[in-house]
Design an enzyme around this catalytic site. Sequence first.
Site, PDB file in Angstrom:
ATOM      1  N   GLY A 418      12.294 -86.447  14.259  1.00 19.26           N
ATOM      2  CA  GLY A 418      11.564 -87.561  13.556  1.00 19.26           C
ATOM      3  C   GLY A 418      11.043 -87.166  12.594  1.00 19.26           C
ATOM      4  O   GLY A 418      11.306 -85.514  11.181  1.00 19.26           O
ATOM      5  N   GLY A 423       7.152 -84.230   6.709  1.00 14.75           N
ATOM      6  CA  GLY A 423       8.299 -83.010   6.978  1.00 14.75           C
ATOM      7  C   GLY A 423       9.062 -83.371   8.248  1.00 14.75           C
ATOM      8  O   GLY A 423       8.444 -84.192   8.841  1.00 14.75           O
ATOM      9  N   ASP A 539      -6.610 -88.062  11.467  1.00 18.73           N
ATOM     10  CA  ASP A 539      -5.620 -89.020  11.440  1.00 18.73           C
ATOM     11  C   ASP A 539      -4.697 -89.203  13.043  1.00 18.73           C
ATOM     12  O   ASP A 539      -3.659 -89.068  13.133  1.00 18.73           O
ATOM     13  CB  ASP A 539      -3.802 -88.555  10.772  1.00 18.73           C
ATOM     14  CG  ASP A 539      -3.430 -89.182  10.478  1.00 18.73           C
ATOM     15  OD1 ASP A 539      -2.080 -88.897  10.017  1.00 18.73           O
ATOM     16  OD2 ASP A 539      -3.302 -90.374  10.742  1.00 18.73           O
TER      17      ASP A 539
END
Length: 709
Positions: A418, A423, A539
């Site tokens: 992914g 990155g 997050d």
Amino acid sequence: MGVPSIVTTLWVFSLLSNTYFFSPVGALNEEGAALLSFKASIREDPEGSLANWNSSDLDPCSWNGITCREGEVVSISLPKSKLLGSLPSSLGSLPSLRHINLRNSRLQGGLPPGVFAARGLQSLVLSGNSLSGPLPPEIGKLSYLQNLDLSDNSLNDSIPIALFQCKRLKSLDISHNNFTNSLPIGLGSNLAGLQKLDLSYNRLNGSIPSDIGSLSSLQGTVDLSHNLFSGAIPASLGNLPEKVYIDLTYNNLSGPIPQNGALVNRGPTAFIGNPGLCGTPLKNPCSSGTPASSPSTLPSLPKNHPPPASEANNSQKSNHRGLSRSAVIAIVMSDVVAIGLMAVAFFCCYRMAVSSSGEEEGGKSDTGSNGGKKCACFRKDESEKQSENVEQFDLIPLDHRVHYNLDELLKASAFVLGKSEIGFMYKVVLEDGLILAVRRLGEGGSQRFKEFQTEAEAIAKVRHPNIVALRAYYWSIEEKLLIYDYIPNGTLSAAIHGKGGNAHFSPLSWDARLKIMKGIAKGLAFLHEFSPKKYVHGDLKPNNVLLDMKMEACISDFGLGRLANIAGESPTMQSTEKPQNQISDVAVSPIMSSALSYQAPEAFSTLKPSQKWDVYSYGVILLELISGRSPVVLMDNSEMDLVRWVQFCIDERKPLLDVLDPFLAKEPEKEDQIITVLKIALACVQFNPEKRPPMRHVSDTLERSTTRS
């Protein structure tokens, strides 16, 4: 005279001799005999827990579940043994008995008063059985009792006032029974050392005694929920420690909610299910005079909910509503092509690195200033020079169990998993079969190696079963790599919603979802409370919650933003990670604003993340697991984030089934647990950060409220 005397003497001698020779030389002692009476009362022992309880032994100290001290029985511990039978009074005859733990068996009948003759008893755990009848007043004789857990039985009648004679009690849990009548006065004044109190799910009525507010040692949650308590909430409850969560849900309480001490700044989830209550934090003002509606007998959503989310949420999402179907398809295709090209480049570079390493042993090998080989797979153009102040390193292990090196990493097979703003992520399979997850941070120009090293080492010290471990890293001017454990079962997002094109998607059962919820909570609580620096994730979302082979949740990407910033990437706080993190296929979420839906409202007005951000994100994940819906819900031609949608359902008094994932509707026996988790979720997504509970409390409440094992 002599003959009769001789005859009498011989007869007595014969009698004594017969008694001596026909009595067993090594008879079982009295404590063993008392325990055998317990075995005799057991009709079924499917686990063979009592198989080695034999009358031929000298004492019971070697028997399964029995602990002795100085030859006397001090503990009987046979949890989850599935014993079917009853409790005999003979257990009370064990003079040194301190602990009884027979939880989660199939014991029936009443509690015999004789059991409480074991005056030294300190812990009595009989939860999860089928015991019935009253709690005998003889329990008051246990002056040393500290832990009493009779939860999940069918005990009834009043709570005996004699219980308050157990003045050393620290934990009292009689939840999930059928206790009735009012709670006797004296609980607070007599049990001053009580640290845990759970009276939930009974039929206790009358008013809440005001002296409960005197329990200054309480911790965690005071659970009085799901009873028939009526009248006003005593203001004295505010005298409890401020960190104590007071659960008064689903009673018949009425009047204004006191605003003092521990009752201040409590969210509405502590009071739902009491239609007669009014005032802050409920929407029902005390001055309205409107009679409260009677509670429905059908399962329904909690009547109260967090205040509306920040308007910033709407503005963040509105920018994405104009995307057409063709635009979304174009984005998907461009990402697929880009990732495919990166995979080819990675493979070609890897082949070049392997071949060049075998050309000549002399001057053609790529080495740095310390002799370590460069990561040729990600090398820049040879014409570019390294900065003089940058140190060149080999693979740096952060765990003593790391036994691979950079050369082995270069020779490994790599597959693109992914990509995000931070990155690419690769699945790397070493020659010995070990699988790693490698994140490439890119080619940032910042050369703050020492700062990166310090941060990576600190992150690597965070070790918890529910947090993905950072095992090693690589740093050079051209490349920064992070090496993690590979977690094989993909993301939580894929587990909830499936992966694109997967026709064999199987929805998670409630037990599986609950296990995942608990794992995430434990991991976050560890980060917040027990990690070296009391970290914030910042997050959290289902795309960075991974599932291992046992479907245990593993929080990933912890500390990633900080490392990427040091490496020169300068990522945004809300990474647009695609749902394919780790094992899932390459795909793009059809709703481009979904990642923002996990962010707390205050995250849009301040740059410094807090632990309360994580609590909010966790609450959204709970709602997603309960509803099975995406974080952005489509309603007609508009979008609504999941928190506001649940709020909308509550406002519209929609039934619980309207919110539930349809698959969960097939498990009606889990309704109580689902409602409990829904309450926890609503507490976590409070608009005011200060009203959100700490993760440690969330984890403890989730474990206690949903686990009866």
